[in-house]
Design an enzyme around this catalytic site. Structure first.
Site, mmCIF file in Angstrom:
data_model
loop_
_atom_site.group_PDB
_atom_site.id
_atom_site.type_symbol
_atom_site.label_atom_id
_atom_site.label_comp_id
_atom_site.label_asym_id
_atom_site.label_seq_id
_atom_site.Cartn_x
_atom_site.Cartn_y
_atom_site.Cartn_z
ATOM 1 N N LYS A 154 -2.834 8.413 3.310
ATOM 2 C CA LYS A 154 -4.016 8.188 4.158
ATOM 3 C C LYS A 154 -3.726 8.559 5.620
ATOM 4 O O LYS A 154 -4.613 9.031 6.331
ATOM 5 C CB LYS A 154 -4.496 6.736 4.062
ATOM 6 C CG LYS A 154 -5.054 6.346 2.710
ATOM 7 C CD LYS A 154 -6.300 7.140 2.297
ATOM 8 C CE LYS A 154 -6.937 6.564 1.063
ATOM 9 N NZ LYS A 154 -8.129 7.316 0.624
ATOM 10 N N TYR A 161 0.831 -1.205 0.000
ATOM 11 C CA TYR A 161 0.000 0.000 0.000
ATOM 12 C C TYR A 161 0.871 1.263 0.000
ATOM 13 O O TYR A 161 0.471 2.298 -0.532
ATOM 14 C CB TYR A 161 -0.945 -0.039 1.208
ATOM 15 C CG TYR A 161 -2.121 0.903 1.139
ATOM 16 C CD1 TYR A 161 -2.348 1.835 2.141
ATOM 17 C CD2 TYR A 161 -3.007 0.871 0.065
ATOM 18 C CE1 TYR A 161 -3.423 2.692 2.094
ATOM 19 C CE2 TYR A 161 -4.094 1.730 0.017
ATOM 20 C CZ TYR A 161 -4.301 2.640 1.028
ATOM 21 O OH TYR A 161 -5.368 3.509 0.978
#
Ligand SMILES: CCCCCCc1ccc(Oc2ccc(Oc3cccc(O)n3)cc2)c(O)c1
Length: 261
Positions: free
Chosen positions: A169, A162
């Site tokens: 995020k 990720y």
């Protein structure tokens, strides 16, 4: 009197197609009678929304659709000015926008270049701050408006592949807390839905995506993959007065996966 959102208008940002979480949020808001406005980027997404809105209730058959490139401030300012000039009052905004280049969503995180890092931060994190600021400044917000954005567990802890999106995020989730402070005194709220992996176009851009979804179905307490309707229904709670005492919060809609080791 049963709960509904009739007469309330919400802006849903980031519908790309019928797999989008933003589309799940739109469907849930529509189900409770809300009036919707859409903003997406690019002619393909705009065309998709024009097609999809036909599946919604009467009140959304002619929903307004704006093409807004959130990588610049002016398009965001123009979006809220266009809403203002139509004398529309927004009860809330769903920010469902993120992007990073595909090659940064696999391999070692530290291979990410400066420009690619900044791109992910700009689109996936800073755009929320700009949207909240310009929405407030434009005067379109109802007395008690509610904002939501989307995150993933990879923003809280390192999830293989990720990578740069996880760092973006993390910034997004921190921004939500600072923005809660800014707009709370104005009567508005902002929260994050941290969704489990869902088979979307974006999800498939992340390396190891199918492995993670299988692992989640095995290990999540509910042993199910997340779907956009589950996220949509939690969005209705966060965007309505039912969550009037909640701000700066993250709700995980992930079958409980984040709670187990
Ligand atoms: C290894 C983690 C697997 C679970 C990932 C869950 C997830 C799925 C989709 C997510 O949203 C995006 C949004 C944009 C994005 O960047 C993209 C999307 C499509 C093409 C492209 O070149 N980049 C990647 C993920 C997201 O933030 C998180």
């Amino acid at each position: 009197m049963s709960f509904n959102l009739k007469g309330q208008t919400y802006l849903v940002m980031g519908v790309a197609n019928n797999w989008s979480i933003a589309w799940g949020i739109a469907q849930s808001l529509d189900k409770f009678g809300a009036t919707l406005i859409f903003s997406s980027t690019g002619e393909r997404s705009i065309a998709q929304v024009e097609k999809l809105r036909g599946q919604l209730g009467e009140q959304n058959q002619e929903a307004l659709i704006f093409d807004t490139d959130v990588s610049q401030d002016q398009p965001i300012i123009d979006l809220f000015a266009a809403i203002k000039e139509r004398n529309i009052t927004l009860s809330g905004v769903a920010h469902c926008i993120a992007f990073s280049n595909k090659e940064n969503l696999k391999g070692d995180y530290y291979e990410v270049g400066r420009a690619d890092y900044l791109l992910a931060q700009d689109i996936s994190s800073y755009s929320l701050t700009a949207v909240v600021r310009e929405a407030e400044k434009s005067g379109v917000l109802a007395a008690h408006a509610s904002f939501i954005t989307l995150s993933y567990l990879g923003g809280e802890r390192a999830v293989e592949n990720y990578n740069v999106m996880g760092v973006a995020k993390a910034a997004l989730e921190a921004s939500v807390k600072y923005l809660a402070g800014d707009i709370g005194k104005l009567g508005h709220r902002i929260n994050t839905i941290s969704a489990g992996p869902i088979r979307t176009v974006s999800g498939r851009a992340v390396g190891g995506f199918s492995k993670i979804t299988e692992m989640m179905e095995e290990r999540a307490p509910l042993h199910t993959a997340t779907n956009i309707a589950e996220v949509g229904d939690t969005a209705v709670y966060l965007l309505s007065e039912m969550s009037r005492g909640v701000t700066g919060e993250t709700i995980h809609v992930d079958g409980g996966f984040h709670s187990v080791g």
